[in-house]
Design a protein around this motif. Structure first.
Motif, mmCIF file in Angstrom:
data_model
loop_
_atom_site.group_PDB
_atom_site.id
_atom_site.type_symbol
_atom_site.label_atom_id
_atom_site.label_comp_id
_atom_site.label_asym_id
_atom_site.label_seq_id
_atom_site.Cartn_x
_atom_site.Cartn_y
_atom_site.Cartn_z
ATOM 1 N N GLY A 1 72.745 10.287 40.756
ATOM 2 C CA GLY A 1 71.548 10.919 40.229
ATOM 3 C C GLY A 1 70.336 10.072 40.549
ATOM 4 O O GLY A 1 70.350 8.861 40.338
ATOM 5 N N VAL A 2 69.276 10.698 41.069
ATOM 6 C CA VAL A 2 68.075 9.940 41.395
ATOM 7 C C VAL A 2 66.878 10.321 40.528
ATOM 8 O O VAL A 2 66.012 9.485 40.278
ATOM 9 C CB VAL A 2 67.700 10.056 42.890
ATOM 10 C CG1 VAL A 2 68.760 9.399 43.760
ATOM 11 C CG2 VAL A 2 67.488 11.508 43.300
ATOM 12 N N SER A 3 66.844 11.569 40.051
ATOM 13 C CA SER A 3 65.709 11.963 39.233
ATOM 14 C C SER A 3 66.020 13.264 38.505
ATOM 15 O O SER A 3 66.930 14.005 38.889
ATOM 16 C CB SER A 3 64.462 12.138 40.103
ATOM 17 O OG SER A 3 63.319 12.368 39.310
ATOM 18 N N CYS A 4 65.238 13.520 37.465
ATOM 19 C CA CYS A 4 65.429 14.733 36.685
ATOM 20 C C CYS A 4 64.109 15.070 36.005
ATOM 21 O O CYS A 4 63.299 14.176 35.697
ATOM 22 C CB CYS A 4 66.521 14.511 35.649
ATOM 23 S SG CYS A 4 66.772 15.883 34.493
ATOM 24 N N ILE A 5 63.892 16.362 35.780
ATOM 25 C CA ILE A 5 62.717 16.793 35.037
ATOM 26 C C ILE A 5 63.135 17.828 34.017
ATOM 27 O O ILE A 5 63.990 18.680 34.279
ATOM 28 C CB ILE A 5 61.628 17.350 35.985
ATOM 29 C CG1 ILE A 5 60.336 17.621 35.226
ATOM 30 C CG2 ILE A 5 62.113 18.607 36.710
ATOM 31 C CD1 ILE A 5 59.128 17.858 36.138
ATOM 32 N N PHE B 1 70.238 14.855 42.922
ATOM 33 C CA PHE B 1 71.315 13.917 43.183
ATOM 34 C C PHE B 1 71.404 13.702 44.689
ATOM 35 O O PHE B 1 70.941 14.522 45.469
ATOM 36 C CB PHE B 1 72.656 14.468 42.666
ATOM 37 C CG PHE B 1 72.744 14.544 41.177
ATOM 38 C CD1 PHE B 1 72.078 15.528 40.455
ATOM 39 C CD2 PHE B 1 73.512 13.623 40.472
ATOM 40 C CE1 PHE B 1 72.151 15.595 39.079
ATOM 41 C CE2 PHE B 1 73.604 13.682 39.084
ATOM 42 C CZ PHE B 1 72.926 14.672 38.390
ATOM 43 N N ARG B 2 72.029 12.620 45.080
ATOM 44 C CA ARG B 2 72.262 12.413 46.505
ATOM 45 C C ARG B 2 73.660 11.848 46.705
ATOM 46 O O ARG B 2 74.222 11.194 45.823
ATOM 47 C CB ARG B 2 71.217 11.483 47.114
ATOM 48 C CG ARG B 2 71.239 10.051 46.606
ATOM 49 C CD ARG B 2 70.084 9.260 47.198
ATOM 50 N NE ARG B 2 70.109 7.859 46.785
ATOM 51 C CZ ARG B 2 69.162 6.976 47.075
ATOM 52 N NH1 ARG B 2 68.088 7.361 47.786
ATOM 53 N NH2 ARG B 2 69.260 5.742 46.667
ATOM 54 N N GLN B 3 74.189 12.124 47.892
ATOM 55 C CA GLN B 3 75.544 11.686 48.177
ATOM 56 C C GLN B 3 75.674 11.285 49.626
ATOM 57 O O GLN B 3 75.215 11.988 50.528
ATOM 58 C CB GLN B 3 76.549 12.782 47.842
ATOM 59 C CG GLN B 3 77.998 12.346 47.920
ATOM 60 C CD GLN B 3 78.942 13.375 47.363
ATOM 61 O OE1 GLN B 3 78.674 14.570 47.380
ATOM 62 N NE2 GLN B 3 80.075 12.910 46.849
ATOM 63 N N TYR C 1 64.084 8.752 36.174
ATOM 64 C CA TYR C 1 64.344 8.212 37.504
ATOM 65 C C TYR C 1 65.420 7.151 37.437
ATOM 66 O O TYR C 1 65.512 6.380 36.480
ATOM 67 C CB TYR C 1 63.073 7.584 38.097
ATOM 68 C CG TYR C 1 61.952 8.564 38.301
ATOM 69 C CD1 TYR C 1 60.941 8.707 37.357
ATOM 70 C CD2 TYR C 1 61.896 9.352 39.447
ATOM 71 C CE1 TYR C 1 59.910 9.613 37.536
ATOM 72 C CE2 TYR C 1 60.869 10.259 39.640
ATOM 73 C CZ TYR C 1 59.886 10.387 38.681
ATOM 74 O OH TYR C 1 58.861 11.279 38.869
ATOM 75 N N SER C 2 66.192 7.107 38.513
ATOM 76 C CA SER C 2 67.140 6.015 38.661
ATOM 77 C C SER C 2 66.382 4.724 38.937
ATOM 78 O O SER C 2 65.356 4.736 39.628
ATOM 79 C CB SER C 2 68.080 6.326 39.828
ATOM 80 O OG SER C 2 68.804 5.186 40.212
#
Length: 127
Positions: free
Chosen positions: A46-50, A36-38, A59-60
């Motif tokens: 949220g930008v990505s997840c695995i 995530f980024r803020q 991916y976002s």
């Protein structure tokens, strides 16, 4: 209690690349790990997840094509490669992890689903 430590942030020029790392203190094979980024004053995104279980990645739409998430199961570490960095990528990047039963892939971007969080690493894109 799972501890997550991010690293790899820094100052980079537009168009450059960075690889962020998220090192977990324990075994995370049955976990989802998200990035995530803020930006101050804005909600965490949220930008990505695995999925460490089967390697599925998410991916976002805003970053798709420039980010690659990967894992090294032996090291309990997840990476986020960010290419073609833009000024708007400037943010604090956090990794988060949650056991597989707490999340469905379709909900990967919902921060409330994640149980464990790192302290964040700052990425600043500036010329």
């Amino acid at each position: 209690q799972l501890r997550l430590v991010e690293s790899g942030g820094g100052l980079v020029q537009p168009g450059g690349s960075l690889r962020l790392s998220c090192a977990a203190s324990g075994f995370i094979m049955d976990y989802y790990v998200g990035w995530f980024r803020q930006v101050p004053g804005k909600e965490r995104e949220g930008v990505s997840c695995i999925s460490n279980n089967d390697g599925s990645t998410y991916y976002s739409d805003s970053v798709k094509g420039r980010l690659t998430i990967s894992r090294d199961s032996a090291k309990n570490t997840v990476y986020l490669q960010i290419n073609s960095l833009k000024l708007e990528d400037t943010a604090t990047y956090y990794c988060a992890a949650t056991p597989r039963f707490r999340l469905r892939g379709s909900n990967w971007f919902i921060e409330g689903r994640y149980q464990f969080w790192g302290q964040g690493t700052q990425v600043t894109v500036s010329s």
